[in-house]
Design a protein around this motif. Structure first.
Motif: not given
Lengths: 163, 163
Positions: B24-26, B144-148, A15, A112, A106, B116, B78, A103, A20, A110, A18, B80
Motif C-alpha cells: 500500500x502506498x502510504x 512512500x511505503x514505510x518510516x521507521x 492496507x 506494509x 519497529x 532504503x 522506505x 512509524x 498499489x 505496520x 490497497x 518504492x
C-alpha cells in the motif's frame, strides 16, 4: 479485530486491500523461532538468545543476484512479516509507556509489514543461493524480499539519538 | 527489454508477475528531481547537490502513525522505485567494474524495488501528516511505503566494510 489494547487505534480499512504494487517473495529465512510467543522482540534479543546464524535461501532464479556480495561485512535484509495485522496505526507495545504511532516503532504490525535488519554477513554460497547472517528475530520460514550491501557512508549514524 | 549492457543478465520472468503480497502506498516524497537522468545516484550525492530537505506527505489516514516520532534524530525511509525494471538480476552500473549481482548493489532496479535511506529527521507535523528529512535521491512523487525510527543499537555498524 479485535484484540486491541486500550489506547490502540486501527485504520477504518485494511492496507492489504490497497494493492498499489506487488511484492515477489525471493526466498525464505530459516531461524530457530517457530511461534510468535517465543520469537525475540528484536535482533538484539535474537543475538542474546541464540548464537545460531540465520540461514537465508533464495529461490534458484534469484541466486545469481548474490554475485559480488561476498566481502561485504554487513548486509541489510528486508523481510515480509506476513503474520502481522496491518491496520494498527497507533499501538501500545508491551514495555512501552502509553500509545505510540506505528512509524515511531519497529513493530512488525505496520501498513506494509517490511522488517529491516542490518546484520553481519557470515557466508555466501552463490551456487546454492544460500547466505548465513547474524541471528534474526523473525519466525522460521519468513519470506525474504531484498538483500542490500550495508554502507557505513550512508547507513551508519553513530550520533543518532532517540527520545 | 532490451536496453541491457554487455554482461547484464535478466530473469526469464518479470518479478512484477509474482504477486505474493501487496504493498500500500502510504504517501509520497517531494524532491527537486524530476527525471531519472538528473536524479542523484545516491543519498550522498543528493546531499551534495541540494540543501533542500525532502518533504514526505502521508495520506491522511496514516498521519496518526507519526505520533512519537518527533525527538528521533534519524529515521529510515522506505520508498518504492516504481519506474525501475525488476528483472535485471546481474547489472553493470556505470562506474562499476564489470557485472555484479543485484544484491551487491543499491541499484533501484531490483526484484522488489524497495529503496532504503537512513536520514536526519528535521521536522514532524502530525496534523498535516508531513515530515521533512535530509535530502533523498528519489524522483519527485516517489511512493512512500514505510518510516521507521533509526536505532544506533541495531542499525549502526561503524566497523562495517566492503570489498
Amino acid at each position: 479485530m479485535d484484540d486491541r489494547r486500550e489506547g490502540e487505534i486501527a485504520l477504518d480499512f485494511d492496507p492489504v486491500t490497497r494493492k498499489d504494487a506487488s511484492v515477489a517473495f525471493i526466498g525464505h529465512i530459516q531461524t530457530p523461532w517457530t511461534s510468535r510467543d517465543e520469537a525475540p522482540r528484536n535482533v538484539i534479543e535474537a543475538r542474546e538468545r541464540s548464537t545460531e546464524p540465520a540461514r537465508i535461501t533464495l529461490d534458484p532464479a534469484f541466486a545469481p543476484g548474490l554475485a559480488g556480495l561476498a566481502g561485504h561485512s554487513h548486509v541489510v535484509v528486508l523481510y515480509w512479516m506476513d503474520k502481522a495485522r496491518r491496520d494498527l496505526i497507533v499501538q501500545c507495545p508491551r514495555h512501552s509507556e502509553g500509545p505510540r504511532g506505528v512509524f515511531s516503532l519497529r513493530s512488525p504490525l505496520r501498513p506494509n509489514p517490511v522488517a529491516l535488519a542490518a546484520v553481519p554477513l557470515l557466508s555466501v554460497d552463490i551456487a546454492a543461493g544460500v547466505l548465513t547472517v547474524g541471528p534474526l528475530d523473525c519466525l522460521n520460514g519468513t519470506p525474504l524480499i531484498d538483500i542490500k550491501p550495508y554502507y557505513v557512508s550512508t547507513d551508519c549514524h553513530p550520533t543518532a539519538c532517540s527520545p
